[in-house]
Design a protein around this motif. Structure first.
Motif, PDB file in Angstrom:
ATOM      1  N   ALA A 112      28.545  17.110  24.006  1.00  0.00           N
ATOM      2  CA  ALA A 112      27.708  17.606  25.099  1.00  0.00           C
ATOM      3  C   ALA A 112      27.216  19.011  24.763  1.00  0.00           C
ATOM      4  O   ALA A 112      26.030  19.318  24.917  1.00  0.00           O
ATOM      5  N   GLY A 170      24.623  18.952  22.004  1.00  0.00           N
ATOM      6  CA  GLY A 170      23.348  18.500  22.549  1.00  0.00           C
ATOM      7  C   GLY A 170      22.625  19.609  23.288  1.00  0.00           C
ATOM      8  O   GLY A 170      21.432  19.843  23.074  1.00  0.00           O
ATOM      9  N   ILE A 171      23.339  20.315  24.123  1.00  0.00           N
ATOM     10  CA  ILE A 171      22.731  21.397  24.897  1.00  0.00           C
ATOM     11  C   ILE A 171      22.223  22.499  23.967  1.00  0.00           C
ATOM     12  O   ILE A 171      21.161  23.066  24.176  1.00  0.00           O
ATOM     13  N   LEU A 210      18.772  22.336  22.606  1.00  0.00           N
ATOM     14  CA  LEU A 210      17.682  22.727  23.505  1.00  0.00           C
ATOM     15  C   LEU A 210      17.421  24.225  23.417  1.00  0.00           C
ATOM     16  O   LEU A 210      16.278  24.661  23.449  1.00  0.00           O
ATOM     17  N   PHE A 269      24.038  25.092  32.842  1.00  0.00           N
ATOM     18  CA  PHE A 269      23.138  23.989  32.524  1.00  0.00           C
ATOM     19  C   PHE A 269      23.716  22.663  33.003  1.00  0.00           C
ATOM     20  O   PHE A 269      23.011  21.830  33.581  1.00  0.00           O
ATOM     21  N   ASP A 313       6.759  16.688  25.782  1.00  0.00           N
ATOM     22  CA  ASP A 313       7.926  16.729  24.895  1.00  0.00           C
ATOM     23  C   ASP A 313       8.353  15.307  24.551  1.00  0.00           C
ATOM     24  O   ASP A 313       8.265  14.399  25.383  1.00  0.00           O
ATOM     25  N   LEU A 314       8.825  15.147  23.327  1.00  0.00           N
ATOM     26  CA  LEU A 314       9.317  13.830  22.889  1.00  0.00           C
ATOM     27  C   LEU A 314      10.466  13.334  23.762  1.00  0.00           C
ATOM     28  O   LEU A 314      10.715  12.143  23.868  1.00  0.00           O
ATOM     29  N   GLY A 315      11.178  14.284  24.386  1.00  0.00           N
ATOM     30  CA  GLY A 315      12.327  13.902  25.209  1.00  0.00           C
ATOM     31  C   GLY A 315      11.955  13.389  26.583  1.00  0.00           C
ATOM     32  O   GLY A 315      12.802  12.815  27.279  1.00  0.00           O
ATOM     33  N   ARG A 331      31.015  11.343  34.294  1.00  0.00           N
ATOM     34  CA  ARG A 331      30.779  11.514  32.852  1.00  0.00           C
ATOM     35  C   ARG A 331      30.325  10.198  32.247  1.00  0.00           C
ATOM     36  O   ARG A 331      31.133   9.398  31.803  1.00  0.00           O
ATOM     37  N   LEU A 346      24.352  10.680  28.862  1.00  0.00           N
ATOM     38  CA  LEU A 346      24.380  11.876  28.017  1.00  0.00           C
ATOM     39  C   LEU A 346      23.593  11.625  26.735  1.00  0.00           C
ATOM     40  O   LEU A 346      22.775  12.446  26.311  1.00  0.00           O
ATOM     41  N   MET A 378      21.227   9.383  26.330  1.00  0.00           N
ATOM     42  CA  MET A 378      19.818   9.269  26.698  1.00  0.00           C
ATOM     43  C   MET A 378      19.183  10.641  26.764  1.00  0.00           C
ATOM     44  O   MET A 378      18.055  10.848  26.315  1.00  0.00           O
ATOM     45  N   PHE A 379      19.918  11.581  27.327  1.00  0.00           N
ATOM     46  CA  PHE A 379      19.365  12.910  27.535  1.00  0.00           C
ATOM     47  C   PHE A 379      19.020  13.606  26.213  1.00  0.00           C
ATOM     48  O   PHE A 379      18.070  14.372  26.131  1.00  0.00           O
ATOM     49  N   PHE A 380      19.800  13.307  25.178  1.00  0.00           N
ATOM     50  CA  PHE A 380      19.565  13.937  23.875  1.00  0.00           C
ATOM     51  C   PHE A 380      18.925  12.974  22.880  1.00  0.00           C
ATOM     52  O   PHE A 380      18.908  13.225  21.676  1.00  0.00           O
ATOM     53  N   ALA A 381      18.371  11.875  23.408  1.00  0.00           N
ATOM     54  CA  ALA A 381      17.963  10.759  22.561  1.00  0.00           C
ATOM     55  C   ALA A 381      16.875  11.097  21.552  1.00  0.00           C
ATOM     56  O   ALA A 381      16.777  10.470  20.500  1.00  0.00           O
ATOM     57  N   LYS A 382      16.054  12.092  21.846  1.00  0.00           N
ATOM     58  CA  LYS A 382      14.927  12.357  20.943  1.00  0.00           C
ATOM     59  C   LYS A 382      15.380  12.820  19.559  1.00  0.00           C
ATOM     60  O   LYS A 382      14.600  12.839  18.623  1.00  0.00           O
ATOM     61  N   TYR A 430       5.942   4.162  25.738  1.00  0.00           N
ATOM     62  CA  TYR A 430       5.791   5.513  25.236  1.00  0.00           C
ATOM     63  C   TYR A 430       5.558   5.495  23.732  1.00  0.00           C
ATOM     64  O   TYR A 430       4.723   6.218  23.210  1.00  0.00           O
ATOM     65  N   GLU A 475       2.115   6.824  21.463  1.00  0.00           N
ATOM     66  CA  GLU A 475       2.177   7.954  20.523  1.00  0.00           C
ATOM     67  C   GLU A 475       1.034   7.944  19.517  1.00  0.00           C
ATOM     68  O   GLU A 475       0.697   6.895  18.978  1.00  0.00           O
TER      69      GLU A 475
END
Lengths: 192, 192
Positions: free
Chosen positions: A15, A18-19, A22, A33, A154-156, B102, B107, B109-113, B188, B192
């Motif tokens: 986690a 990942g953060i 950003l 965050f 953004d790609l995200g 949790r 989680l 998915m959030f960082f998937a890019k 998506y 692109e």
DNA sequence: GTATCCATGTAACCAGTTACATGATTGC
DNA sequence: GCAATCATGTAACTGGTTACATGGATAC
């Protein structure tokens, strides 16, 4: 009895990694965050973040630099390293580990007949209100995200949107279930 | 460094107490009941059940008797005491403690890019299939319960049904979310 | 003057997981 | 012969929580 000091690992580490992709963050920033951005599906404990960050520094997944700013206490800002990025990517490609489900509300429902129905009704109402609040927050987050030009490019974006949509639909399903369960319980009571 | 042996407590204790109100059980029986009856919202670890049962015996919440039967190893069967019933009731009336959410899938998915979309698609398909399976199981459980004359006449019936319905609707919502997310991600990609 | 935010960190504790040891019986 | 089920239990470990210590700045 022996009591070794063992290294601290796992989910919290990823986690944080990942953060940090950003933006560089202090431990405090990471906590903020989590609380403000992703708390509906992920939470971290501030007392856990600091030691994990320290260990990640030892593992060279992150680097630390101290930032001074007037008025505020000094900040330890962490930046992800190349090794850290690789570690995150490795984890991302691994299949998900599902932690065993433990829903206290459902456990109580299952044993509910051992107490007066009023306690269960109270719990269901509490749960419904909690979900109504998170639903509202999620809807606001969705609006904010889709109005944010930079985020949209953004790609995200599709992924971030998906996490918010999860929160929205999750809340809606729970609210509906609470309503239906409250109705059923009341009917049953009348039928007795 | 000191390393005390501290008493083992909490949630597991109440889950066990609840199960013991249904029938006297051995540790093994409790584990089986969790796995087969309530695993979609509650899970226990066999390596945790035994020491907790021992401690509950010390606290006089349960009593143990050893049952011998031919062919099988001897069984330690636990029965809930009056004190145990009171302890359970006390907990039932306490407000629910929500453990911090949790969800690893979210989680990621959030960082998937940071990884190729194929990994995310794979995860979403896995999750969908997992939910399809639990949906099927929940529907079967619902049918079985509503066809069970004795269960239908039990005071616990509406509560048991509510827990199953939760499982059903939870699975359905997740399946729908997986489908929609898969569709969005594909769109998506094409855009692109 | 009180509470909250900023900011870091540690020690003690707690709850749960994993791995292991033991050993009989049943099913393929 | 091998895996699974029945059955109990312990030790080591893991991951996370809670409480505490510190202290300046800001808001009401």
């Amino acid at each position: 009895m022996e009591c070794k000091n063992v290294p601290i690992i796992n989910k919290t580490k990823y986690a944080i990694l990942g953060i940090l992709t950003l933006m560089p963050c202090s431990g405090y920033d990471i906590k903020k965050f989590c609380d403000k951005g992703i708390s509906c599906f992920w939470n971290e404990n501030i007392g856990h973040i600091y030691p994990v960050l320290k260990q990640m520094e030892n593992e060279e997944l992150v680097t630390k630099r101290t930032e001074q700013s007037e008025g505020n206490p000094p900040k330890n800002v962490y930046t992800i390293t190349q090794k850290g990025k690789e570690e995150l990517e490795k984890w991302m490609k691994l299949p998900i580990e599902h932690s065993p489900e433990r829903l206290e509300l459902l456990l109580k429902m299952f044993f509910a007949k051992s107490v007066s129905v009023q306690y269960i009704i109270k719990e269901l109402e509490n749960e419904k209100n909690r979900c109504l609040k998170t639903l509202e927050e999620s809807l606001k987050a969705e609006e904010e995200l889709s109005n944010n030009e930079r985020a949209r490019n953004d790609l995200g974006y599709p992924y971030w949107l998906a996490t918010i949509k999860y929160g929205i639909e999750n809340s809606r399903f729970k609210i509906k279930w609470c309503d239906e369960t409250l109705a059923n319980i009341s009917n049953y009571k009348k039928g007795e």
